[in-house]
Design an enzyme around this catalytic site. Sequence first.
Site, PDB file in Angstrom:
ATOM      1  N   GLU A  40      38.945  35.328  36.501  1.00 50.33           N
ATOM      2  CA  GLU A  40      40.042  35.780  37.361  1.00 50.33           C
ATOM      3  C   GLU A  40      41.064  36.565  36.555  1.00 50.33           C
ATOM      4  O   GLU A  40      41.427  36.156  35.445  1.00 50.33           O
ATOM      5  CB  GLU A  40      40.698  34.550  37.995  1.00 50.33           C
ATOM      6  CG  GLU A  40      41.112  34.740  39.425  1.00 50.33           C
ATOM      7  CD  GLU A  40      39.927  34.923  40.367  1.00 50.33           C
ATOM      8  OE1 GLU A  40      39.610  36.079  40.688  1.00 50.33           O
ATOM      9  OE2 GLU A  40      39.344  33.918  40.786  1.00 50.33           O
ATOM     10  N   ASP A  43      39.337  41.568  35.542  1.00 50.90           N
ATOM     11  CA  ASP A  43      38.675  42.854  35.852  1.00 50.90           C
ATOM     12  C   ASP A  43      39.523  44.067  35.495  1.00 50.90           C
ATOM     13  O   ASP A  43      38.983  45.118  35.183  1.00 50.90           O
ATOM     14  CB  ASP A  43      38.160  42.914  37.303  1.00 50.90           C
ATOM     15  CG  ASP A  43      39.241  42.872  38.364  1.00 50.90           C
ATOM     16  OD1 ASP A  43      40.406  42.560  38.031  1.00 50.90           O
ATOM     17  OD2 ASP A  43      38.921  43.157  39.530  1.00 50.90           O
ATOM     18  N   LEU A 131      40.103  36.327  50.372  1.00 43.87           N
ATOM     19  CA  LEU A 131      38.634  36.423  50.362  1.00 43.87           C
ATOM     20  C   LEU A 131      38.178  37.881  50.497  1.00 43.87           C
ATOM     21  O   LEU A 131      37.050  38.159  50.899  1.00 43.87           O
ATOM     22  CB  LEU A 131      38.041  35.559  51.489  1.00 43.87           C
ATOM     23  CG  LEU A 131      38.360  34.057  51.384  1.00 43.87           C
ATOM     24  CD1 LEU A 131      37.827  33.294  52.591  1.00 43.87           C
ATOM     25  CD2 LEU A 131      37.787  33.451  50.092  1.00 43.87           C
ATOM     26  N   SER A 132      39.079  38.792  50.172  1.00 47.11           N
ATOM     27  CA  SER A 132      38.760  40.227  50.124  1.00 47.11           C
ATOM     28  C   SER A 132      38.408  40.842  51.467  1.00 47.11           C
ATOM     29  O   SER A 132      37.458  41.616  51.585  1.00 47.11           O
ATOM     30  CB  SER A 132      37.625  40.509  49.144  1.00 47.11           C
ATOM     31  OG  SER A 132      38.060  40.286  47.853  1.00 47.11           O
ATOM     32  N   SER A 133      39.201  40.526  52.476  1.00 49.79           N
ATOM     33  CA  SER A 133      38.973  41.185  53.763  1.00 49.79           C
ATOM     34  C   SER A 133      39.226  42.686  53.629  1.00 49.79           C
ATOM     35  O   SER A 133      38.592  43.485  54.318  1.00 49.79           O
ATOM     36  CB  SER A 133      39.849  40.575  54.855  1.00 49.79           C
ATOM     37  OG  SER A 133      41.208  40.629  54.486  1.00 49.79           O
ATOM     38  N   SER A 134      40.104  43.094  52.725  1.00 51.06           N
ATOM     39  CA  SER A 134      40.362  44.540  52.613  1.00 51.06           C
ATOM     40  C   SER A 134      39.178  45.263  51.968  1.00 51.06           C
ATOM     41  O   SER A 134      38.799  46.349  52.419  1.00 51.06           O
ATOM     42  CB  SER A 134      41.672  44.834  51.893  1.00 51.06           C
ATOM     43  OG  SER A 134      41.698  44.230  50.635  1.00 51.06           O
ATOM     44  N   GLU A 166      42.552  51.678  47.200  1.00 51.94           N
ATOM     45  CA  GLU A 166      43.534  50.580  47.075  1.00 51.94           C
ATOM     46  C   GLU A 166      44.663  51.001  46.128  1.00 51.94           C
ATOM     47  O   GLU A 166      45.835  50.803  46.424  1.00 51.94           O
ATOM     48  CB  GLU A 166      42.866  49.324  46.486  1.00 51.94           C
ATOM     49  CG  GLU A 166      41.959  48.607  47.430  1.00 51.94           C
ATOM     50  CD  GLU A 166      42.633  47.424  48.137  1.00 51.94           C
ATOM     51  OE1 GLU A 166      43.845  47.190  47.944  1.00 51.94           O
ATOM     52  OE2 GLU A 166      41.924  46.752  48.897  1.00 51.94           O
ATOM     53  N   ASP A 178      36.357  43.158  43.677  1.00 53.17           N
ATOM     54  CA  ASP A 178      36.135  42.883  45.101  1.00 53.17           C
ATOM     55  C   ASP A 178      35.226  43.937  45.736  1.00 53.17           C
ATOM     56  O   ASP A 178      34.317  43.613  46.510  1.00 53.17           O
ATOM     57  CB  ASP A 178      37.470  42.832  45.854  1.00 53.17           C
ATOM     58  CG  ASP A 178      38.424  41.810  45.252  1.00 53.17           C
ATOM     59  OD1 ASP A 178      37.968  40.969  44.458  1.00 53.17           O
ATOM     60  OD2 ASP A 178      39.619  41.861  45.579  1.00 53.17           O
ATOM     61  N   TYR A 229      51.242  40.675  41.281  1.00 58.77           N
ATOM     62  CA  TYR A 229      49.971  41.154  40.741  1.00 58.77           C
ATOM     63  C   TYR A 229      50.232  42.334  39.800  1.00 58.77           C
ATOM     64  O   TYR A 229      49.729  42.384  38.672  1.00 58.77           O
ATOM     65  CB  TYR A 229      49.048  41.562  41.897  1.00 58.77           C
ATOM     66  CG  TYR A 229      47.661  41.974  41.475  1.00 58.77           C
ATOM     67  CD1 TYR A 229      46.616  41.051  41.487  1.00 58.77           C
ATOM     68  CD2 TYR A 229      47.388  43.275  41.068  1.00 58.77           C
ATOM     69  CE1 TYR A 229      45.334  41.421  41.098  1.00 58.77           C
ATOM     70  CE2 TYR A 229      46.120  43.657  40.680  1.00 58.77           C
ATOM     71  CZ  TYR A 229      45.096  42.734  40.700  1.00 58.77           C
ATOM     72  OH  TYR A 229      43.831  43.106  40.323  1.00 58.77           O
TER      73      TYR A 229
HETATM   74  C1  GLA Z   1      42.346  40.547  43.488  1.00 57.33           C
HETATM   75  C2  GLA Z   1      41.977  41.943  43.008  1.00 57.33           C
HETATM   76  C3  GLA Z   1      40.797  41.897  42.029  1.00 57.33           C
HETATM   77  C4  GLA Z   1      41.028  40.885  40.916  1.00 57.33           C
HETATM   78  C5  GLA Z   1      41.502  39.549  41.485  1.00 57.33           C
HETATM   79  C6  GLA Z   1      41.909  38.581  40.415  1.00 57.33           C
HETATM   80  O1  GLA Z   1      41.319  40.017  44.266  1.00 57.33           O
HETATM   81  O2  GLA Z   1      41.641  42.768  44.098  1.00 57.33           O
HETATM   82  O3  GLA Z   1      40.566  43.184  41.511  1.00 57.33           O
HETATM   83  O4  GLA Z   1      41.920  41.367  39.973  1.00 57.33           O
HETATM   84  O5  GLA Z   1      42.605  39.696  42.373  1.00 57.33           O
HETATM   85  O6  GLA Z   1      40.812  38.208  39.653  1.00 57.33           O
END
Ligand code: GLA
Length: 390
Positions: A40, A43, A131-134, A166, A178, A229
């Site tokens: 986490e 990336d 959960l990466s809906s985007s 993004e 993601d 972030y």
């Molecule tokens: C979000 C970002 C990812 C990653 C995670 C943390 O999901 O979109 O690129 O940095 O946070 O691991």
Amino acid sequence: MNQQDDRVRAQALQSGFREVFGQDPDGVWAAPGRVNLIGEHTDYNEGFVLPFALPQSTYVAARRRGDGQVRVHSLFTEETAEFALEGLRPGSVDGWAAYVAGMCWGLREADVAVVGVDLLIDSTVPHGAGLSSSAALECSVGLAVVELSGTVLEPLALARIAQLVENDFVGMPCGLMDQMISMLGEAGHAVLFDTRSLTPTLVPLAPTGDAEVLVIDTRAPHRLVDGEYAERRRQCEEAADTLGVTSLRELSDTETEVAELLAPLTDETLRHRARHVITENRRVSEAVDLLRDGDLAGVGERMRGSHLSLRDDYEVTVPEIDLAFDVVSGAGVFGARITGGGFGGCVIALAPLGVHQQVEEAVTAAFAEVGFSAPAVFRAPPADGARRVL
Ligand code: GLA
């Protein structure tokens, strides 16, 4: 993922499309959300991640039109947005439609001759749960638009365009994890992704079928997500700069003790941030080896280490997440951790089969006791990435 599910969703979307636009769509495409097993905030530091795709997906029914206009209707907000391809630029569309407009913009920037489209969108990816809906929205729309524009793009190329969207169109400075997993996920597998070489490697997840991943959606409202972030990202860059490396990944690859690596960093906060990234990269590599050896207890320990590091060094957890982690860790699982960017969202657990109910009861009772909203607990079998379904 369940192909039956895909077909049912696609057919429902097809008839919805007829109602909204008065014609049949040319096709239906889908792209999934994800959980990250471990790795986490690595990336954007050129490090390692180990996510897998969820069965929950965003579905897009699309039809080509000849006039350079895009009309998009969302069944989750019941709103329609309309814009011209010509003149799209960052800031020209906002809200959920920015992801759609952004993909059209990003593809044009990548020299795809994007055609006008009508789009109908629906999703089973929980929204705002980390959960990466985007990414699911970007990748499903991207796939549909690319195909209707008569072009072919490598999955990773499309993922990179979605990341750029993004970063530059939506204004979220995320890494590539993601979008990569939404494009490249494979049923039964997690994907080890080296974000420096951009190499994906499939890693079977519990191939002997004796374990599963449970998701505990805390339903904690996301707080300050984007600003925090961006700040973490900036802190990592500053730490790398001070340590004389181009990215913190370079320090993860050495055998040197972490304390020694961090010695030149006098700023306490930067030390903590860098320590998380360096140790997290090492945990990912160890977890992959342990998974391959079938040592699930060992993987669970690395997950626990990851959570504690994200809580204490990276400081991206919130009370709901830490409570879920504590309770779930004591409910017979191999290990648990926060997944995703943090400041709300979900905890995942690597669990032996048969403890689902125990986990759900324990976390539900603990949340009720302190007055948190009821969490949702569900199974997460690794599923396929983006695909055309009709
Ligand atoms: C979000 C970002 C990812 C990653 C995670 C943390 O999901 O979109 O690129 O940095 O946070 O691991």
